[in-house]
Design a protein around this motif. Structure first.
Motif, PDB file in Angstrom:
ATOM      1  N   ASP A 226       0.856  -1.189   0.000  1.00 27.00           N
ATOM      2  CA  ASP A 226       0.000   0.000   0.000  1.00 27.00           C
ATOM      3  C   ASP A 226       0.888   1.234   0.000  1.00 27.00           C
ATOM      4  O   ASP A 226       1.913   1.278   0.698  1.00 27.00           O
ATOM      5  CB  ASP A 226      -0.906   0.015   1.236  1.00 27.00           C
ATOM      6  CG  ASP A 226      -2.003  -1.030   1.142  1.00 27.00           C
ATOM      7  OD1 ASP A 226      -2.458  -1.297   0.016  1.00 27.00           O
ATOM      8  OD2 ASP A 226      -2.379  -1.589   2.182  1.00 27.00           O
ATOM      9  N   HIS A 227       0.468   2.260  -0.744  1.00 28.90           N
ATOM     10  CA  HIS A 227       1.344   3.403  -0.990  1.00 28.90           C
ATOM     11  C   HIS A 227       0.704   4.718  -0.552  1.00 28.90           C
ATOM     12  O   HIS A 227      -0.519   4.863  -0.544  1.00 28.90           O
ATOM     13  CB  HIS A 227       1.696   3.487  -2.469  1.00 28.90           C
ATOM     14  CG  HIS A 227       2.417   2.272  -2.971  1.00 28.90           C
ATOM     15  ND1 HIS A 227       3.787   2.209  -3.072  1.00 28.90           N
ATOM     16  CD2 HIS A 227       1.950   1.055  -3.390  1.00 28.90           C
ATOM     17  CE1 HIS A 227       4.142   1.016  -3.544  1.00 28.90           C
ATOM     18  NE2 HIS A 227       3.044   0.301  -3.738  1.00 28.90           N
ATOM     19  N   VAL A 228       1.571   5.675  -0.218  1.00 31.47           N
ATOM     20  CA  VAL A 228       1.155   7.050   0.008  1.00 31.47           C
ATOM     21  C   VAL A 228       1.759   7.895  -1.101  1.00 31.47           C
ATOM     22  O   VAL A 228       2.903   7.674  -1.518  1.00 31.47           O
ATOM     23  CB  VAL A 228       1.602   7.569   1.396  1.00 31.47           C
ATOM     24  CG1 VAL A 228       3.115   7.518   1.555  1.00 31.47           C
ATOM     25  CG2 VAL A 228       1.098   9.000   1.619  1.00 31.47           C
ATOM     26  N   SER A 229       0.976   8.847  -1.617  1.00 29.89           N
ATOM     27  CA  SER A 229       1.425   9.632  -2.760  1.00 29.89           C
ATOM     28  C   SER A 229       0.930  11.070  -2.651  1.00 29.89           C
ATOM     29  O   SER A 229      -0.159  11.302  -2.123  1.00 29.89           O
ATOM     30  CB  SER A 229       0.903   9.008  -4.061  1.00 29.89           C
ATOM     31  OG  SER A 229       1.161   9.849  -5.173  1.00 29.89           O
ATOM     32  N   PRO A 230       1.734  12.034  -3.145  1.00 29.09           N
ATOM     33  CA  PRO A 230       1.263  13.430  -3.191  1.00 29.09           C
ATOM     34  C   PRO A 230       0.322  13.695  -4.355  1.00 29.09           C
ATOM     35  O   PRO A 230      -0.202  14.796  -4.489  1.00 29.09           O
ATOM     36  CB  PRO A 230       2.568  14.223  -3.340  1.00 29.09           C
ATOM     37  CG  PRO A 230       3.472  13.288  -4.059  1.00 29.09           C
ATOM     38  CD  PRO A 230       3.126  11.908  -3.566  1.00 29.09           C
ATOM     39  N   THR A 231       0.113  12.701  -5.208  1.00 27.54           N
ATOM     40  CA  THR A 231      -0.859  12.832  -6.302  1.00 27.54           C
ATOM     41  C   THR A 231      -1.820  11.658  -6.246  1.00 27.54           C
ATOM     42  O   THR A 231      -1.404  10.517  -6.029  1.00 27.54           O
ATOM     43  CB  THR A 231      -0.169  12.835  -7.680  1.00 27.54           C
ATOM     44  OG1 THR A 231       0.669  11.677  -7.788  1.00 27.54           O
ATOM     45  CG2 THR A 231       0.660  14.087  -7.859  1.00 27.54           C
ATOM     46  N   PRO A 232      -3.122  11.886  -6.411  1.00 23.69           N
ATOM     47  CA  PRO A 232      -4.097  10.788  -6.399  1.00 23.69           C
ATOM     48  C   PRO A 232      -3.825   9.798  -7.515  1.00 23.69           C
ATOM     49  O   PRO A 232      -3.178  10.117  -8.516  1.00 23.69           O
ATOM     50  CB  PRO A 232      -5.442  11.506  -6.600  1.00 23.69           C
ATOM     51  CG  PRO A 232      -5.182  12.933  -6.267  1.00 23.69           C
ATOM     52  CD  PRO A 232      -3.749  13.198  -6.614  1.00 23.69           C
ATOM     53  N   GLY A 233      -4.352   8.596  -7.351  1.00 19.04           N
ATOM     54  CA  GLY A 233      -4.168   7.583  -8.377  1.00 19.04           C
ATOM     55  C   GLY A 233      -4.755   7.973  -9.705  1.00 19.04           C
ATOM     56  O   GLY A 233      -4.328   7.504 -10.760  1.00 19.04           O
TER      57      GLY A 233
ATOM     58  N   ASP B 212       3.321   6.709 -11.201  1.00 15.61           N
ATOM     59  CA  ASP B 212       2.121   6.112 -11.805  1.00 15.61           C
ATOM     60  C   ASP B 212       2.140   6.208 -13.327  1.00 15.61           C
ATOM     61  O   ASP B 212       1.590   5.351 -14.018  1.00 15.61           O
ATOM     62  CB  ASP B 212       0.873   6.796 -11.241  1.00 15.61           C
ATOM     63  CG  ASP B 212       0.757   6.583  -9.745  1.00 15.61           C
ATOM     64  OD1 ASP B 212       0.607   5.428  -9.321  1.00 15.61           O
ATOM     65  OD2 ASP B 212       0.857   7.568  -9.001  1.00 15.61           O
ATOM     66  N   GLY B 213       2.794   7.263 -13.835  1.00 16.66           N
ATOM     67  CA  GLY B 213       2.934   7.372 -15.282  1.00 16.66           C
ATOM     68  C   GLY B 213       3.784   6.249 -15.843  1.00 16.66           C
ATOM     69  O   GLY B 213       3.469   5.672 -16.888  1.00 16.66           O
ATOM     70  N   ARG B 214       4.874   5.908 -15.145  1.00 13.15           N
ATOM     71  CA  ARG B 214       5.734   4.813 -15.590  1.00 13.15           C
ATOM     72  C   ARG B 214       4.995   3.478 -15.483  1.00 13.15           C
ATOM     73  O   ARG B 214       5.071   2.644 -16.392  1.00 13.15           O
ATOM     74  CB  ARG B 214       7.014   4.790 -14.744  1.00 13.15           C
ATOM     75  CG  ARG B 214       7.932   3.607 -15.017  1.00 13.15           C
ATOM     76  CD  ARG B 214       8.345   3.534 -16.475  1.00 13.15           C
ATOM     77  NE  ARG B 214       9.253   2.438 -16.736  1.00 13.15           N
ATOM     78  CZ  ARG B 214       9.405   1.865 -17.932  1.00 13.15           C
ATOM     79  NH1 ARG B 214       8.715   2.315 -18.973  1.00 13.15           N
ATOM     80  NH2 ARG B 214      10.249   0.877 -18.096  1.00 13.15           N
ATOM     81  N   LEU B 215       4.280   3.276 -14.372  1.00  8.22           N
ATOM     82  CA  LEU B 215       3.509   2.045 -14.236  1.00  8.22           C
ATOM     83  C   LEU B 215       2.460   1.928 -15.331  1.00  8.22           C
ATOM     84  O   LEU B 215       2.196   0.835 -15.850  1.00  8.22           O
ATOM     85  CB  LEU B 215       2.850   2.004 -12.861  1.00  8.22           C
ATOM     86  CG  LEU B 215       3.788   1.762 -11.671  1.00  8.22           C
ATOM     87  CD1 LEU B 215       3.032   1.915 -10.358  1.00  8.22           C
ATOM     88  CD2 LEU B 215       4.427   0.371 -11.757  1.00  8.22           C
TER      89      LEU B 215
ATOM     90  N   MET C  41       0.459  -1.371 -15.720  1.00  5.36           N
ATOM     91  CA  MET C  41       0.215  -1.764 -14.333  1.00  5.36           C
ATOM     92  C   MET C  41      -0.239  -0.566 -13.513  1.00  5.36           C
ATOM     93  O   MET C  41      -0.119   0.585 -13.949  1.00  5.36           O
ATOM     94  CB  MET C  41       1.494  -2.346 -13.718  1.00  5.36           C
ATOM     95  CG  MET C  41       1.991  -3.590 -14.433  1.00  5.36           C
ATOM     96  SD  MET C  41       3.556  -4.186 -13.769  1.00  5.36           S
ATOM     97  CE  MET C  41       3.828  -5.628 -14.814  1.00  5.36           C
ATOM     98  N   LYS C  42      -0.740  -0.849 -12.329  1.00  3.73           N
ATOM     99  CA  LYS C  42      -1.214   0.200 -11.437  1.00  3.73           C
ATOM    100  C   LYS C  42      -0.965  -0.211  -9.995  1.00  3.73           C
ATOM    101  O   LYS C  42      -1.233  -1.352  -9.612  1.00  3.73           O
ATOM    102  CB  LYS C  42      -2.714   0.442 -11.669  1.00  3.73           C
ATOM    103  CG  LYS C  42      -3.279   1.636 -10.928  1.00  3.73           C
ATOM    104  CD  LYS C  42      -4.745   1.859 -11.301  1.00  3.73           C
ATOM    105  CE  LYS C  42      -5.303   3.083 -10.603  1.00  3.73           C
ATOM    106  NZ  LYS C  42      -6.738   3.327 -10.974  1.00  3.73           N
ATOM    107  N   ARG C  43      -0.444   0.703  -9.193  1.00  2.25           N
ATOM    108  CA  ARG C  43      -0.220   0.417  -7.771  1.00  2.25           C
ATOM    109  C   ARG C  43      -1.463   0.798  -6.965  1.00  2.25           C
ATOM    110  O   ARG C  43      -2.371   1.465  -7.462  1.00  2.25           O
ATOM    111  CB  ARG C  43       1.004   1.177  -7.256  1.00  2.25           C
ATOM    112  CG  ARG C  43       0.884   2.678  -7.354  1.00  2.25           C
ATOM    113  CD  ARG C  43       2.083   3.372  -6.750  1.00  2.25           C
ATOM    114  NE  ARG C  43       2.020   4.827  -6.972  1.00  2.25           N
ATOM    115  CZ  ARG C  43       2.776   5.709  -6.340  1.00  2.25           C
ATOM    116  NH1 ARG C  43       3.663   5.304  -5.445  1.00  2.25           N
ATOM    117  NH2 ARG C  43       2.666   7.003  -6.604  1.00  2.25           N
ATOM    118  N   ARG C  44      -1.449   0.383  -5.697  1.00  2.00           N
ATOM    119  CA  ARG C  44      -2.572   0.669  -4.820  1.00  2.00           C
ATOM    120  C   ARG C  44      -2.218   1.858  -3.927  1.00  2.00           C
ATOM    121  O   ARG C  44      -1.446   1.736  -2.979  1.00  2.00           O
ATOM    122  CB  ARG C  44      -2.900  -0.557  -3.973  1.00  2.00           C
ATOM    123  CG  ARG C  44      -4.178  -0.446  -3.158  1.00  2.00           C
ATOM    124  CD  ARG C  44      -4.643  -1.777  -2.632  1.00  2.00           C
ATOM    125  NE  ARG C  44      -3.643  -2.435  -1.800  1.00  2.00           N
ATOM    126  CZ  ARG C  44      -2.989  -3.547  -2.120  1.00  2.00           C
ATOM    127  NH1 ARG C  44      -3.229  -4.132  -3.297  1.00  2.00           N
ATOM    128  NH2 ARG C  44      -2.115  -4.086  -1.301  1.00  2.00           N
TER     129      ARG C  44
END
Length: 362
Positions: free
Chosen positions: A235-242, A251-254, A259-262
């Motif tokens: 599970d991840h924390v990010s300064p930008t929403p999914g 997320d752009g690279r994924l 693919m997509k992370r959670r």
């Protein structure tokens, strides 16, 4: 004189004025090339073109009236005249807002180029002097490098151009930066997308590795490097929403990999992330310099650095601007300042490999 006409920067790269009566030309050219000018409506003047351009970019009669210090009826009269000149409605109602017609979009680009060409012609003999300019510029910083770049940028700008005010800001999720640059509401973007936008001018400022940060008790903290499978299971924390993969180098690279992370939690600013990591099992992925920075500034032994999956490669930091501002003296100067500061940071970054290795094993 600033790079704005009536408070708005006008698109650049105009090679000529298209033979209109907007520029003073030697009489002999008028006699030698009469066909060039034959179909130009003599009622077109700079004021009409300027007002038309603002109407097409702002899409609001009331807003343009405020910008120009005119009454709304006066601006409405200019719109009526522009519609007659260009034989098209230019702006039409769509619900509660005005939108451009296809012809309106063409006119906006063409008129912008004409105005920019005129401005450049009038100012061509003068060299840009940052110390003598009074203006305001806006720079969108869409990344974690702000902590390293903005302080030295501020010092350089204040020293060399105290009359230039600069607004550094993080764009909202819904902001279309390409449109903002094209309309002159944003002057530069410092971004770390997987690749720069092809519709914009850009230059690479620096590149660095990607790393992850976790709380020391997180089982992942014992890993030297995460596999992509393990990374996607976390599970991840990010300064930008999914939903904002466009702005995220991770997320752009994924997304490029299909693919997509959670993302279990997104936050409005980077400053909140270290405290969240210290109290949760979340994973934070970022540029390695920033990962090292937050570990160094966290309480002792609280956070750990882990190598990101190899599939991420390196993170690039780009400087982007619109073609319309490419020849602007102020924009050129600020781009040079940003590049200079980024170059110094990049040199420092790659001159200290031992520090990164130490933190990775810490």
């Amino acid at each position: 004189m600033s790079d704005e006409i009536g408070g708005h920067t006008i698109p650049s790269n105009a090679s000529s004025l298209g033979g209109t009566s907007l520029a003073s030309r030697p009489a002999i050219h008028l006699r030698e090339e009469p066909a060039v000018y034959a179909n130009i409506n003599p009622s077109i003047d700079v004021r009409l073109l300027h007002t038309t351009y603002l109407l097409l970019t702002e899409r609001s009669v009331s807003k343009v009236a405020v910008l120009l210090g005119l009454t709304q009826p006066s601006v409405s009269a200019s719109l009526k005249k522009a519609r007659e000149v260009f034989a098209d409605p230019l702006l039409v109602r769509s619900g509660q807002k005005l939108v451009l017609t296809e012809r309106g979009e063409e006119v906006m680009v063409s008129v912008g180029l004409i105005l920019e060409g005129l401005k450049n012609t009038l100012n061509r003999t003068s060299q840009f002097d940052p110390g003598a300019v009074q203006s305001r510029m806006r720079v969108a910083a869409v990344n974690c490098f702000g902590a390293f770049l903005i302080p030295p940028l501020a010092a350089s700008i204040r020293q060399k151009a105290p009359g230039i005010s600069v607004d550094f800001f993080a764009p909202s999720e819904k902001m279309d930066l390409i449109d903002e640059l094209g309309a002159g509401r944003v002057d530069l973007v410092i971004g770390n997308w997987p690749a720069p936008q092809q519709s914009l001018k850009s230059t690479t400022l620096l590149h660095c590795d990607i790393a992850c940060v976790v709380q020391r008790s997180n089982p992942l903290a014992r890993a030297g490097r995460l596999t992509l499978h393990t990374y996607l299971d976390a599970d991840h924390v990010s300064p930008t929403p999914g939903s904002s993969a466009f702005y995220s180098p991770i997320d752009g690279r994924l997304s490029q990999l299909g693919m997509k992370r959670r993302i279990a939690m997104s936050v409005p600013e980077y400053a909140l992330i270290p405290a969240i990591l210290a109290e949760t099992d979340l994973v934070f992925t970022t540029a390695r310099p920033y990962a090292e920075y937050i570990i160094e500034n966290a309480p002792a032994n609280q956070l750990r650095l882990i190598e990101a999956p190899r599939e991420f490669d390196q993170m690039n930091l780009y400087l982007l601007w619109h073609e319309r501002a490419h020849a602007s003296g102020a924009n050129q100067w600020l781009r040079g300042v940003v590049r200079s500061v980024a170059r110094r940071f990049d040199q420092t970054l790659h001159a200290m490999p031992a520090k990164a290795e130490l933190l990775a094993a810490y």
